[in-house]
Scaffold this motif. Structure first.
Motif, short mmCIF file in Angstrom:
data_model
loop_
_atom_site.label_atom_id
_atom_site.label_comp_id
_atom_site.label_asym_id
_atom_site.label_seq_id
_atom_site.Cartn_x
_atom_site.Cartn_y
_atom_site.Cartn_z
N LYS A 1 38.46 -0.70 97.61
CA LYS A 1 38.48 -1.48 96.62
C LYS A 1 37.70 -2.65 97.40
CE LYS A 1 41.59 -0.10 93.42
NZ LYS A 1 41.47 -0.19 92.10
N ASN A 2 36.91 -3.48 96.59
CA ASN A 2 36.05 -4.83 96.97
C ASN A 2 36.96 -5.90 96.49
OD1 ASN A 2 34.30 -6.88 97.39
ND2 ASN A 2 32.68 -5.46 96.81
N LYS A 3 37.06 -6.73 97.32
CA LYS A 3 37.78 -8.03 97.21
C LYS A 3 37.05 -8.79 96.17
CE LYS A 3 35.80 -11.16 100.94
NZ LYS A 3 36.06 -11.81 102.05
N TYR A 4 36.00 -8.52 95.76
CA TYR A 4 35.35 -9.47 94.77
C TYR A 4 35.51 -8.71 93.36
CZ TYR A 4 33.41 -11.85 98.62
OH TYR A 4 33.16 -12.66 99.59
N TYR A 5 35.82 -7.51 93.18
CA TYR A 5 36.21 -6.82 91.99
C TYR A 5 36.93 -7.66 90.83
CZ TYR A 5 33.95 -2.57 93.69
OH TYR A 5 32.84 -1.70 94.10
N PRO A 6 38.07 -8.18 91.16
CA PRO A 6 38.75 -8.83 89.95
C PRO A 6 37.98 -10.13 89.60
CG PRO A 6 40.27 -8.60 92.09
CD PRO A 6 38.75 -8.05 92.45
N SER B 1 35.51 1.28 91.13
CA SER B 1 37.08 1.36 91.50
C SER B 1 37.86 2.36 91.00
CB SER B 1 37.71 -0.04 91.13
OG SER B 1 37.55 -0.26 89.84
#
Length: 112
Positions: free
Chosen positions: A2-7, A49
Motif C-alpha cells: 500500500k502506498n501512503k498517498y493512495y487515500p 491496491s
C-alpha cells in the motif's frame, strides 16, 4: 504493498468524479474531462491496491471492485464520445458495484 498517498489520490479522484458528474448535467464542455481525470485516479488506486490473500470471496469482491472502476472510466469515455445520457447507465452499474464491494469487503475482512 500500500502506498501512503493512495487515500489522498482516491479522495481527490472521488471528488473530481462527483464534480464532473454534477457539472455534466449542465452540459459544460469541460465536465467530461474533470470526470474522466477523477475516474482514472480513483480506478488507479483501486487496481493498484488489490488483494493478495487466499480468501476466494474477497478475491471475487476485489474483481468486482475493479470491474466497477473500469466502468467508471468507461462512463467518462462515453461522456466524451456520445453526447446524450448513455453514460448514466454505465455510471449506475459502476456505482452499484462500488457500493456493494465497499460494504462487503470490510465485512469479509472481519470474518478472517
Amino acid at each position: 504493498m500500500k502506498n501512503k498517498y493512495y487515500p489522498i489520490i482516491s479522495t481527490i479522484g472521488a471528488l473530481l468524479l462527483l464534480s464532473g458528474a454534477a457539472i455534466q448535467i449542465t452540459r459544460a464542455i469541460w465536465a467530461p474531462y474533470i470526470y474522466l481525470i477523477g475516474a482514472i485516479l480513483f480506478a488507479y488506486v483501486q487496481i493498484m491496491s488489490g488483494y493478495n490473500g487466499e480468501n476466494l470471496v474477497i478475491k471475487r469482491l476485489y474483481r468486482q471492485q475493479m470491474l466497477g472502476a473500469a466502468l467508471l472510466v468507461l462512463a467518462g469515455v462515453m461522456m466524451l464520445i456520445w453526447h446524450h445520457n448513455e453514460w448514466v447507465l454505465c455510471l449506475t452499474i459502476a456505482a452499484v458495484l462500488e457500493l456493494y464491494t465497499a460494504f462487503r469487503i470490510p465485512q469479509e475482512m472481519k470474518k478472517k
